[in-house]
Write an enzyme that holds these catalytic residues in place. Structure first.
Site, short mmCIF file in Angstrom:
data_model
loop_
_atom_site.label_atom_id
_atom_site.label_comp_id
_atom_site.label_asym_id
_atom_site.label_seq_id
_atom_site.Cartn_x
_atom_site.Cartn_y
_atom_site.Cartn_z
N HIS A 253 0.85 -1.17 0.00
CA HIS A 253 0.00 0.00 0.00
C HIS A 253 0.90 1.23 0.00
O HIS A 253 2.10 1.13 0.26
CB HIS A 253 -0.92 0.00 1.23
CG HIS A 253 -1.76 -1.23 1.32
ND1 HIS A 253 -2.63 -1.60 0.32
CD2 HIS A 253 -1.87 -2.17 2.28
CE1 HIS A 253 -3.25 -2.71 0.68
NE2 HIS A 253 -2.80 -3.09 1.85
N CYS A 294 -0.62 2.64 -4.21
CA CYS A 294 -1.24 3.94 -4.44
C CYS A 294 -0.21 5.04 -4.27
O CYS A 294 0.77 4.90 -3.53
CB CYS A 294 -2.37 4.16 -3.43
SG CYS A 294 -3.87 3.22 -3.78
#
Length: 411
Positions: A253, A294
């Protein structure tokens, strides 16, 4: 097939190996026909009668599957040649039976005892001295097992060996994925395996394609932020003088300019990359980084939506607030980002990262056609950007300071 060669193979096969070959040939010769087969010579005769040995890879694949690599030389081939041939050509040996045989090789005596105990509806007299292959055959007779009927086997294995049960699940998912894909024949030869969790599938795909490119692949899983930096230090301090390139794939992430460890702490991407600029054995060599994470909280307009409920099939990487830092690098770096800064990157909850899936597919196809890495990444950009992702879009971004055209080899 030369009968003299078959005779030489027959002389060196043990009884248990003949039983394994019979099991692998079950779908081709049938259970009744195989009941009377007592040795390899008789089995080979049956294969000849059914014209199965007209496929020159059929018998080598059988011997390769049971691990008798030494006998391949008697057929005029070897382990390496068979392995490479099987990457591009289907021998005709059932993948389903090869999977089951692979399980049998790793079943322990304790596993087998537990499996027999759990199979209450099979004849106890037959189970007493049965091998795992015998058990599988009995399950097939009772219609408890088949290529499209693996649930019962998986359920039983889950109570005796989670690892073996997982391999059944992997095969099921791979078969389902292949049946759903509509791809060119060229891409079909590189059927990307699917595993129960997207991160495992992504790693498996990456490992497979980079092995084909002759990279020495090492994996680190579930690292904290400090663990990530420790791994970076470890690899940057190694002697890479015998290597031609270095590649790091990081799946996590993230937020703008960062990725997260499993402890939720951010690591600056520039801090991941900078140590390799000072690695003397990598000077003048390409250093590639592919990062699935991300890079912000914003959505790019499109047709995918944010995954907010249990029924959604796609999700964006989780994000947290973090400062932005640019990515300074020296010469001969390439950083392939899953998305441009400030935006989310998507993952399918079954098929995994959109970026990694397209990267693996286009690396395989492009490298085989001797395309340079920037041309390949341009294709990845297009393949990802045209997809509809829950009403939104994703745009990957390669950044590079390569000083030469880079073409990676692939078998």
């Amino acid at each position: 097939m030369d009968l003299e060669k078959l005779h030489k193979v027959d002389e060196q096969l043990q009884k248990s190996e003949v039983a394994a070959l019979k099991f692998l040939c079950m779908d081709h010769l049938g259970r009744k026909r195989l009941e009377n087969v007592k040795d390899a010579k008789h089995l080979f005769t049956q294969l000849i009668e059914q014209d199965l040995l007209s496929n020159e890879l059929f018998l080598p694949d059988l011997l390769y599957t049971i691990g008798r690599y030494d006998l391949l030389s008697k057929l005029g081939t070897n382990k390496t040649c068979v392995s490479r041939s099987l990457e591009n050509t289907h021998s005709g040996v059932s993948l389903y039976r090869k999977m089951l045989y692979g399980l049998s090789e790793d079943v322990t005596d304790e596993n087998l005892h537990n499996i027999k105990f759990l199979l209450n509806n099979l004849p106890k007299a037959k189970l007493a001295t049965a091998t795992f292959l015998d058990v599988l055959s009995e399950m097939e007779k009772m219609e408890m097992l088949g290529e499209d009927n693996l649930d019962e086997l998986q359920n039983i294995l889950s109570k005796s060996s989670k690892e073996l049960a997982y391999r059944v699940q992997k095969f099921k998912n791979t078969s389902q994925q292949e049946s759903m894909l509509s791809v060119s024949e060229e891409e079909e030869n590189f059927s990307l395996p699917v595993q129960p969790q997207d991160e495992f599938m992504n790693v498996d795909n990456l490992e497979r394609v980079f092995n084909k490119m002759h990279f020495q692949v090492e994996e680190r899983k579930d690292l904290t932020s400090s663990g990530i930096m420790n791994a970076v230090e470890e690899f940057s301090l190694r002697d890479h003088s015998k290597m031609d390139a270095f590649v790091c794939c990081l799946l996590s992430h993230g937020e703008k300019g960062t990725v997260f460890g499993i402890d939720g702490a951010p690591v600056l991407i520039c801090d991941l990359i900078q140590p390799f600029a000072h690695c003397s054995s990598l000077i003048g060599k390409p250093k590639l980084f592919f990062i699935q994470a991300c890079q912000g909280k914003a959505f790019q307009k499109g047709v995918w939506r944010q995954d907010g409920t249990i029924d959604d099939e796609c999700e964006e990487d989780a994000v947290q607030a973090s400062g932005l830092s640019s990515i300074p690098v020296g010469a001969d770096f390439l950083i392939g980002m899953a998305t441009v800064e400030s935006y989310k990157a998507f993952r399918h909850t079954v098929n995994g990262s959109i970026f990694i899936q397209e990267l693996c597919k286009h690396l395989y196809k492009g490298c085989r056609e001797k395309e340079d890495i920037l041309s390949i990444l341009t294709r990845v950009n297009r393949s990802v950007s045209v997809q509809d992702l829950n009403k939104y879009k994703q745009m990957p971004e390669p950044r590079y300071t390569l000083t030469k055209k880079l073409v990676l080899p692939l078998d």
